[in-house]
Design a protein around this motif. Structure first.
Motif, PDB file in Angstrom:
ATOM      1  N   PHE A 250       0.814  -1.222   0.000  1.00 37.61           N
ATOM      2  CA  PHE A 250       0.000   0.000   0.000  1.00 37.61           C
ATOM      3  C   PHE A 250       0.847   1.272   0.000  1.00 37.61           C
ATOM      4  N   SER A 251       2.183   1.094  -0.022  1.00 40.38           N
ATOM      5  CA  SER A 251       3.101   2.230  -0.060  1.00 40.38           C
ATOM      6  C   SER A 251       2.811   3.179   1.109  1.00 40.38           C
ATOM      7  N   LYS A 252       2.639   4.489   0.835  1.00 39.52           N
ATOM      8  CA  LYS A 252       2.418   5.464   1.894  1.00 39.52           C
ATOM      9  C   LYS A 252       0.963   5.541   2.345  1.00 39.52           C
ATOM     10  N   CYS A 253       0.132   4.673   1.779  1.00 38.51           N
ATOM     11  CA  CYS A 253      -1.297   4.699   2.119  1.00 38.51           C
ATOM     12  C   CYS A 253      -1.612   3.898   3.380  1.00 38.51           C
ATOM     13  N   ALA A 254      -0.618   3.156   3.899  1.00 39.19           N
ATOM     14  CA  ALA A 254      -0.824   2.376   5.119  1.00 39.19           C
ATOM     15  C   ALA A 254       0.424   2.472   5.987  1.00 39.19           C
ATOM     16  N   LYS A 255       0.234   2.500   7.316  1.00 36.24           N
ATOM     17  CA  LYS A 255       1.363   2.594   8.241  1.00 36.24           C
ATOM     18  C   LYS A 255       1.037   1.837   9.525  1.00 36.24           C
ATOM     19  N   ILE A 256       2.002   1.022   9.981  1.00 37.13           N
ATOM     20  CA  ILE A 256       1.828   0.321  11.256  1.00 37.13           C
ATOM     21  C   ILE A 256       2.122   1.315  12.378  1.00 37.13           C
ATOM     22  N   LEU A 257       1.154   1.493  13.285  1.00 40.38           N
ATOM     23  CA  LEU A 257       1.304   2.456  14.380  1.00 40.38           C
ATOM     24  C   LEU A 257       1.815   1.794  15.660  1.00 40.38           C
ATOM     25  N   GLY A 258       1.509   0.535  15.840  1.00 38.15           N
ATOM     26  CA  GLY A 258       1.948  -0.131  17.055  1.00 38.15           C
ATOM     27  C   GLY A 258       1.495  -1.565  17.091  1.00 38.15           C
ATOM     28  N   PRO A 259       2.045  -2.322  18.047  1.00 32.13           N
ATOM     29  CA  PRO A 259       2.952  -1.917  19.125  1.00 32.13           C
ATOM     30  C   PRO A 259       4.371  -1.668  18.624  1.00 32.13           C
ATOM     31  N   ASN A 260       5.210  -1.142  19.485  1.00 29.01           N
ATOM     32  CA  ASN A 260       6.561  -0.744  19.082  1.00 29.01           C
ATOM     33  C   ASN A 260       7.396  -1.909  18.571  1.00 29.01           C
ATOM     34  N   ASP A 261       7.258  -3.098  19.195  1.00 30.24           N
ATOM     35  CA  ASP A 261       8.084  -4.223  18.750  1.00 30.24           C
ATOM     36  C   ASP A 261       7.740  -4.637  17.329  1.00 30.24           C
ATOM     37  N   VAL A 262       6.451  -4.520  16.936  1.00 30.70           N
ATOM     38  CA  VAL A 262       6.050  -4.854  15.569  1.00 30.70           C
ATOM     39  C   VAL A 262       6.567  -3.787  14.604  1.00 30.70           C
ATOM     40  N   VAL A 263       6.535  -2.524  15.019  1.00 29.94           N
ATOM     41  CA  VAL A 263       7.085  -1.440  14.193  1.00 29.94           C
ATOM     42  C   VAL A 263       8.572  -1.676  13.945  1.00 29.94           C
ATOM     43  N   GLU A 264       9.309  -2.062  14.992  1.00 30.80           N
ATOM     44  CA  GLU A 264      10.743  -2.313  14.850  1.00 30.80           C
ATOM     45  C   GLU A 264      11.008  -3.506  13.940  1.00 30.80           C
ATOM     46  N   LYS A 265      10.179  -4.537  14.027  1.00 26.61           N
ATOM     47  CA  LYS A 265      10.321  -5.694  13.139  1.00 26.61           C
ATOM     48  C   LYS A 265      10.064  -5.298  11.682  1.00 26.61           C
ATOM     49  N   PHE A 266       9.104  -4.387  11.480  1.00 29.62           N
ATOM     50  CA  PHE A 266       8.810  -3.932  10.119  1.00 29.62           C
ATOM     51  C   PHE A 266       9.991  -3.128   9.567  1.00 29.62           C
ATOM     52  N   LYS A 267      10.611  -2.298  10.407  1.00 31.61           N
ATOM     53  CA  LYS A 267      11.794  -1.542   9.975  1.00 31.61           C
ATOM     54  C   LYS A 267      12.926  -2.487   9.587  1.00 31.61           C
ATOM     55  N   ALA A 268      13.127  -3.529  10.396  1.00 31.54           N
ATOM     56  CA  ALA A 268      14.176  -4.507  10.091  1.00 31.54           C
ATOM     57  C   ALA A 268      13.865  -5.230   8.783  1.00 31.54           C
ATOM     58  N   TYR A 269      12.589  -5.493   8.545  1.00 35.55           N
ATOM     59  CA  TYR A 269      12.163  -6.123   7.293  1.00 35.55           C
ATOM     60  C   TYR A 269      12.512  -5.218   6.105  1.00 35.55           C
ATOM     61  N   LEU A 270      12.254  -3.913   6.238  1.00 34.56           N
ATOM     62  CA  LEU A 270      12.578  -2.964   5.174  1.00 34.56           C
ATOM     63  C   LEU A 270      14.087  -2.874   4.946  1.00 34.56           C
ATOM     64  N   ASP A 271      14.847  -2.919   6.038  1.00 31.75           N
ATOM     65  CA  ASP A 271      16.310  -2.861   5.921  1.00 31.75           C
ATOM     66  C   ASP A 271      16.847  -4.074   5.159  1.00 31.75           C
ATOM     67  N   LYS A 272      16.279  -5.240   5.424  1.00 27.73           N
ATOM     68  CA  LYS A 272      16.712  -6.464   4.727  1.00 27.73           C
ATOM     69  C   LYS A 272      16.460  -6.329   3.231  1.00 27.73           C
ATOM     70  N   ILE A 273      15.352  -5.725   2.860  1.00 25.07           N
ATOM     71  CA  ILE A 273      15.033  -5.555   1.443  1.00 25.07           C
ATOM     72  C   ILE A 273      15.997  -4.552   0.809  1.00 25.07           C
ATOM     73  N   ARG A 274      16.271  -3.450   1.534  1.00 21.09           N
ATOM     74  CA  ARG A 274      17.183  -2.434   1.007  1.00 21.09           C
ATOM     75  C   ARG A 274      18.571  -2.996   0.748  1.00 21.09           C
ATOM     76  N   GLU A 275      19.001  -3.896   1.643  1.00 21.93           N
ATOM     77  CA  GLU A 275      20.333  -4.493   1.507  1.00 21.93           C
ATOM     78  C   GLU A 275      20.494  -5.254   0.190  1.00 21.93           C
ATOM     79  N   MET A 276      19.390  -5.749  -0.333  1.00 25.03           N
ATOM     80  CA  MET A 276      19.465  -6.510  -1.594  1.00 25.03           C
ATOM     81  C   MET A 276      19.771  -5.616  -2.785  1.00 25.03           C
ATOM     82  N   TYR A 277      19.528  -4.309  -2.635  1.00 25.86           N
ATOM     83  CA  TYR A 277      19.700  -3.395  -3.759  1.00 25.86           C
ATOM     84  C   TYR A 277      20.840  -2.405  -3.530  1.00 25.86           C
TER      85      TYR A 277
END
Length: 367
Positions: free
Chosen positions: A340-367
């Motif tokens: 959903f790109s910028k149309c959706a955002k996880i607000l909480g809880p914090n541990d799930v937000v941090e896991k989502f950030k780590a997920y994004l970092d793993k994807i960025r590392e591929m490129y």
């Protein structure tokens, strides 16, 4: 030696049945058959001599017998009901004076019902191409030949990925037997099953191989579920010691183990509606109460994903709403959010937000 003349009286006993079969196959409200066509069919295709007047008598008898079976009454009572039926609402075979012919009227379903059943059959991914065509033929026998041709044409124009596992129906039957508390009229204790589980391999994408190097899976089955055109078994897995779902079309050599199933308490505690919403479409992960912010046009999408029971919706501001619901937190869930790109955002809880950030970092590392 029996002569044709001696056989003919026996053939004549079948005449009403032949008349009914002909009308069921070739007639409907838009296609009628005059008595002459029925006589020609009987003589040319069935070898039964008939007169036009006898066709009217056959149809009267068919209508009386059909109503007798439907109402559970005597033949005399059904004949009386038909006599007191000026609008022909109780008749199975109707004469249309405008088209000057007979047709079979279906009171329990219409072609749209059969079309929907046919489409559901063909949409099922757990049914092979050949099985789908055979089952569609079965349900289309309830319509006229013209209606059946149009239904089959429309259905089979749709191209879908189908399973190649021809044993799915047999597997479903065995699983149902294993879960049953009564078999063959006798009391039966639900039991475990054993099976092989398949997966695709890149070396030959058209073939599936057995997981765990062919080792048997052992599980206690509790329910069969359908989601997104696939058949699933919900069972308590002996190896992982928890409830898991398995694609039935990926199961092979399914058999009853003869050992009572266990862990019924885990199954009884499940809210099935909540479970299916959390699990299907999301790979297994840890369940967590998550709050997600969406733009208003995505409300229908959110409701389809999380439902309305057990989920909380509220407006965050004029441009956003949020939903709080139990989800299986996994990479597939994160991928769904990312779509959903910028149309959706996880607000909480914090541990799930941090896991989502780590997920994004793993994807960025591929490129």
């Amino acid at each position: 030696m029996t002569t044709k003349a001696e056989k003919e009286p026996t053939y004549r006993k079948l005449k009403p049945y032949a008349v009914l079969q002909y009308l069921m196959k070739y007639t409907d409200e838009n296609h009628v058959a005059p008595a002459k066509d029925i006589v020609d069919y009987l003589q040319n295709d069935c070898g039964i001599q008939a007169e036009r007047r006898s066709i009217y008598k056959d149809i009267e008898e068919i209508n009386a017998m059909a109503l007798m079976v439907e109402e559970g009454c005597t033949i005399q009572e059904s004949e009386e009901m038909l006599q007191d039926d000026p609008d022909h609402e109780r008749k199975t075979i109707i004469y249309d004076p405008k088209q000057k012919g007979f047709y079979v009227r279906q009171r329990h379903y219409d072609p749209n019902d059969i079309r929907m059943l046919a489409e559901c059959i063909y949409a099922a991914k757990f049914v092979t191409e050949g099985q789908a065509k055979r089952l569609v033929n079965v349900v289309c026998d309830l319509t006229s030949a013209d209606q059946a041709e149009r239904i089959k044409h429309n259905v089979f124009l749709v191209d879908r990925v189908k399973t190649s596992n021809k044993s799915v129906f047999n597997s479903i039957s065995i699983i149902n037997d294993a879960m049953s508390r009564k078999l063959g009229g006798q009391k039966h204790e639900p039991e475990k099953i054993k099976f092989k589980y398949l997966k695709h391999v890149i070396d030959d994408i058209n073939q599936e191989v057995e997981r765990r190097k062919g080792e048997d899976y052992s599980a206690s089955p509790y329910a069969l579920l359908i989601s997104d055109g696939n058949y699933y078994m919900l069972a308590y897995d002996d190896r992982y010691k928890k409830l898991r779902t398995y694609r039935v079309d990926r199961m092979r050599n399914v058999r009853r183990a003869g050992v009572p199933r266990d862990h019924e308490e885990e199954f009884r505690e499940i809210n099935m509606a909540d479970y299916t919403q959390r699990v299907f479409g999301m790979d297994s992960g840890s369940s967590s109460l998550v709050t997600i912010r969406f733009i208003p046009p995505l409300l229908d999408t959110a409701v389809e994903r999380f439902g309305t029971k057990g989920a909380q919706y509220c407006m965050c501001d004029e441009r956003h709403f949020s939903v709080t619901a139990n989800v299986e937190v996994s990479d597939q869930f994160f991928g769904w959010i990312l779509g959903f790109s910028k149309c959706a955002k996880i607000l909480g809880p914090n541990d799930v937000v941090e896991k989502f950030k780590a997920y994004l970092d793993k994807i960025r590392e591929m490129y």
